[in-house]
Motif scaffolding. Structure first.
Motif, PDB file in Angstrom:
ATOM      1  N   ASP A 361     -19.163  17.973  24.636  1.00 16.29           N
ATOM      2  CA  ASP A 361     -18.579  16.697  24.238  1.00 16.29           C
ATOM      3  C   ASP A 361     -19.059  16.309  22.844  1.00 16.29           C
ATOM      4  O   ASP A 361     -20.255  16.353  22.550  1.00 16.29           O
ATOM      5  CB  ASP A 361     -18.983  15.620  25.258  1.00 16.29           C
ATOM      6  CG  ASP A 361     -18.427  14.263  24.908  1.00 16.29           C
ATOM      7  OD1 ASP A 361     -17.341  14.209  24.301  1.00 16.29           O
ATOM      8  OD2 ASP A 361     -19.088  13.260  25.236  1.00 16.29           O
ATOM      9  N   SER A 362     -18.115  15.914  22.018  1.00 17.45           N
ATOM     10  CA  SER A 362     -18.458  15.511  20.644  1.00 17.45           C
ATOM     11  C   SER A 362     -17.980  14.106  20.326  1.00 17.45           C
ATOM     12  O   SER A 362     -17.905  13.713  19.160  1.00 17.45           O
ATOM     13  CB  SER A 362     -17.846  16.510  19.641  1.00 17.45           C
ATOM     14  OG  SER A 362     -16.422  16.543  19.773  1.00 17.45           O
ATOM     15  N   HIS A 363     -17.666  13.313  21.327  1.00 17.36           N
ATOM     16  CA  HIS A 363     -17.112  11.980  21.124  1.00 17.36           C
ATOM     17  C   HIS A 363     -18.211  10.910  21.062  1.00 17.36           C
ATOM     18  O   HIS A 363     -18.149   9.889  21.763  1.00 17.36           O
ATOM     19  CB  HIS A 363     -16.099  11.636  22.218  1.00 17.36           C
ATOM     20  CG  HIS A 363     -14.855  12.451  22.170  1.00 17.36           C
ATOM     21  ND1 HIS A 363     -14.756  13.680  22.770  1.00 17.36           N
ATOM     22  CD2 HIS A 363     -13.666  12.224  21.545  1.00 17.36           C
ATOM     23  CE1 HIS A 363     -13.546  14.179  22.559  1.00 17.36           C
ATOM     24  NE2 HIS A 363     -12.859  13.313  21.799  1.00 17.36           N
ATOM     25  N   TYR A 364     -19.212  11.159  20.276  1.00 21.75           N
ATOM     26  CA  TYR A 364     -20.239  10.145  20.088  1.00 21.75           C
ATOM     27  C   TYR A 364     -20.921  10.397  18.749  1.00 21.75           C
ATOM     28  O   TYR A 364     -20.915  11.510  18.219  1.00 21.75           O
ATOM     29  CB  TYR A 364     -21.259  10.162  21.238  1.00 21.75           C
ATOM     30  CG  TYR A 364     -21.981  11.486  21.449  1.00 21.75           C
ATOM     31  CD1 TYR A 364     -23.194  11.750  20.807  1.00 21.75           C
ATOM     32  CD2 TYR A 364     -21.457  12.463  22.285  1.00 21.75           C
ATOM     33  CE1 TYR A 364     -23.852  12.959  21.000  1.00 21.75           C
ATOM     34  CE2 TYR A 364     -22.102  13.668  22.479  1.00 21.75           C
ATOM     35  CZ  TYR A 364     -23.307  13.912  21.844  1.00 21.75           C
ATOM     36  OH  TYR A 364     -23.957  15.109  22.024  1.00 21.75           O
ATOM     37  N   GLN A 365     -21.489   9.367  18.205  1.00 18.76           N
ATOM     38  CA  GLN A 365     -22.126   9.453  16.887  1.00 18.76           C
ATOM     39  C   GLN A 365     -23.349  10.364  16.965  1.00 18.76           C
ATOM     40  O   GLN A 365     -24.154  10.264  17.881  1.00 18.76           O
ATOM     41  CB  GLN A 365     -22.544   8.055  16.413  1.00 18.76           C
ATOM     42  CG  GLN A 365     -23.037   8.022  14.974  1.00 18.76           C
ATOM     43  CD  GLN A 365     -23.302   6.605  14.501  1.00 18.76           C
ATOM     44  OE1 GLN A 365     -23.165   5.656  15.270  1.00 18.76           O
ATOM     45  NE2 GLN A 365     -23.675   6.441  13.230  1.00 18.76           N
ATOM     46  N   GLY A 366     -23.453  11.267  16.050  1.00 15.41           N
ATOM     47  CA  GLY A 366     -24.582  12.173  16.008  1.00 15.41           C
ATOM     48  C   GLY A 366     -24.323  13.500  16.679  1.00 15.41           C
ATOM     49  O   GLY A 366     -25.152  14.401  16.639  1.00 15.41           O
TER      50      GLY A 366
END
Length: 424
Positions: A361-366
Motif C-alpha cells: 500500500d502506498s496511499h499514505y504520506q511517507g
C-alpha cells in the motif's frame, strides 16, 4: 401381555437369522466364532432391526458364559459394578458375556470402567450401536474389540421373517384364519427400510386392525398393509452417521454426473426433513465440483436455493431438483478448490514471506520514502491491460496454484493468459 412379535420369533441359531450374509454363513466370521464357542470382544455396528441383539444372544449361548444385558440409555456405572461384584461367584466361573446396547450413550468414564475386566478376560463385551463406533466409542475399547458391521436387511430376506411372523401370529388366534396376500407381504418387506422389527410390527398391526370386526377369516390385502405401514422407513438421522453417508453420496453422485442417483439422495434428504443440508451442500457443489467449468452455476444454484428456502417443503423439492439435475449434467472442474487449498497449505506451512515492495500500500504520506509501491506498473497503462511483473512473494516466485481444468470455459482462460504473455 404378550411380548412383541419380533421378540417371540427371535432366532436361537445363526442359520435362522435373515440377511447379514457378509458375516453369517459358511466360512464367515460370526459363524466360525459361534461354531467353536470362542467369542471375542466385539462391537456390533448397524441400524435398528438388523439382528444385533439376536446375534449377541446366540454368541452368549455358544460361549457357555452367563449372559448379562444392559442398555446404556438407562444403565449407570453402578449397574456395571453390580455385574463385577458377581464375577467371583460360582455361577460365573466360566466368565461373563456382557451385551451393552447403545454403547454410544455411555460417557468416557463409564466405558473406561469396563477396561480392566475386558483386558483380563473376566468380561467378554459385545457392545452394539446404531452410530459409527469410530466416532462414539472410546479408543481403548475399540482397540480391544472387533468391529462387526450389520447392514440393512434386503427386502427378499425380510420377506422370510414376515412369513415366519405370520405363522407365529396365527398361533395367537387359533379361532381365526389369518392370511396375507403376496402383494401385502411384498409391500411390508419393501417399506420397512431394512428393519426386520419394523416389518414384524407392521404384520401385528395389520392383524389388529381387523380384530374389531370379529371376523373368523382375516384377509390382509395391499390396502391394509399400506395403511399399517403408512410411510416407507429409511435410514436417515439429521445428527447421526447416516446423515453424513447420505450427504456424501449426494455430492459424489453429482460430481460423478449421475443425475438419477443425485435426485435419489436429494429425496432422502428432503424426506428426512433436512432442507438446510440439501441447500447448503448444493451451494458447495456448485463452487467445488462445477466451479470454473461453468461459473454461472453458483448463481443459478443460489437462485434455486433461495427459492426453495422461501417456498419451504414440499414445494422446495422442485427448484432443488432442477438444481441437482443441472449440476449433475454440467461439465466439472475442481481447479478452484485445488488452487485455494494449495495456497492455504503453503500459508500453514510457513511458506510465503513478505509482500513485494512494489505491491504494498502506498496511499499514505511517507510511503515512497519506504519504497512502497514505487516500482509498481499499472496494467491498464499497457497494451492489452497487461504487463509482466512479480506478484508472488520472493519465497514463492514462479509457484503455480491454478491449473486450468479440461473444459471449454477454462480452455478459454488458458488461451487468454497465453495470448497476454505472447503479446506483451
Amino acid at each position: 401381555m404378550a411380548s412383541p412379535l419380533a421378540d417371540r420369533i427371535r432366532p436361537d441359531s445363526l442359520s435362522d437369522v435373515v440377511g447379514q450374509g457378509h458375516i453369517i454363513g459358511e466360512g464367515k466370521i460370526l459363524t466360525n466364532l459361534v461354531s467353536v464357542g470362542e467369542i471375542p470382544n466385539m462391537i456390533f455396528f448397524g441400524p435398528s432391526g438388523t439382528g444385533k441383539t439376536t446375534v449377541a444372544n446366540i454368541c452368549a449361548k455358544a460361549s457357555g458364559k452367563n449372559f448379562y444385558k444392559l442398555n446404556a440409555t438407562n444403565a449407570s456405572t453402578k449397574d456395571i459394578k453390580d455385574i463385577v461384584s458377581e464375577l467371583d461367584s460360582f455361577g460365573n466361573s466360566n466368565g461373563v458375556l456382557l451385551y451393552l446396547d447403545e454403547i454410544q450413550n455411555f460417557n468416557k468414564k463409564q466405558q473406561q470402567s469396563l477396561l480392566e475386566y475386558i483386558e483380563n478376560g473376566r468380561i467378554t463385551l459385545i457392545a452394539s450401536t446404531t452410530e459409527n463406533p469410530y466416532f462414539y466409542v472410546y479408543n481403548a475399547i475399540l482397540s480391544r474389540s472387533t468391529v462387526v458391521e450389520f447392514k440393512p436387511i434386503e427386502a427378499e430376506d425380510i420377506e422370510k421373517a414376515v412369513r415366519r411372523g405370520i405363522e407365529c401370529i396365527q398361533q395367537d388366534y387359533p379361532d381365526k384364519k389369518i392370511s396375507f396376500s403376496d402383494e401385502s407381504i411384498t409391500h411390508i418387506s419393501h417399506t420397512s427400510g431394512g428393519d426386520v422389527r419394523k416389518a414384524l410390527n407392521a404384520v401385528e398391526m395389520c392383524v389388529k386392525m381387523h380384530l374389531y370386526r370379529d371376523e373368523q377369516e382375516i384377509e390382509v390385502d395391499i390396502n391394509t398393509a399400506a395403511e399399517a405401514t403408512q410411510k416407507s422407513a429409511f435410514m436417515y438421522d439429521k445428527d447421526g452417521d447416516s446423515h453424513y453417508d447420505v450427504v456424501s453420496a449426494f455430492q459424489k453422485s453429482i460430481r460423478g454426473s449421475d443425475p438419477d442417483a443425485a435426485v435419489h439422495y436429494l429425496a432422502r434428504l428432503l424426506e428426512g426433513g433436512d432442507l438446510i443440508s440439501a441447500c447448503r451442500r448444493l451451494t458447495v457443489i456448485a463452487a467445488e465440483d462445477i466451479g470454473l467449468a461453468y461459473p454461472n452455476a453458483i448463481a443459478i444454484t443460489k437462485a434455486c436455493v433461495d427459492s426453495a428456502l422461501q417456498l419451504g417443503l414440499p414445494e422446495a423439492r422442485i427448484p432443488l431438483a432442477d438444481a441437482v439435475i443441472m449440476l449433475a449434467c454440467m461439465p466439472k472442474s475442481n481447479s478452484g478448490i485445488c488452487a485455494i487449498d494449495s495456497a492455504i497449505s503453503d500459508i500453514r506451512s510457513g511458506r510465503g514471506g513478505n509482500v513485494p515492495l512494489h505491491l504494498k500500500d502506498s496511499h499514505y504520506q511517507g510511503a515512497q520514502n519506504l519504497g512502497r509501491g514505487v516500482e509498481y506498473k499499472y496494467p491498464h497503462s499497457y497494451k492489452n491491460s497487461y504487463v509482466e511483473q512479480q506478484y508472488l512473494p520472493d519465497a514463492l516466485k514462479g509457484k503455480t496454484y491454478y491449473s486450468p481444468g479440461d473444459n471449454k470455459t477454462e480452455d478459454a482462460y488458458k488461451k487468454y493468459l497465453s495470448f497476454l504473455k505472447e503479446n506483451k
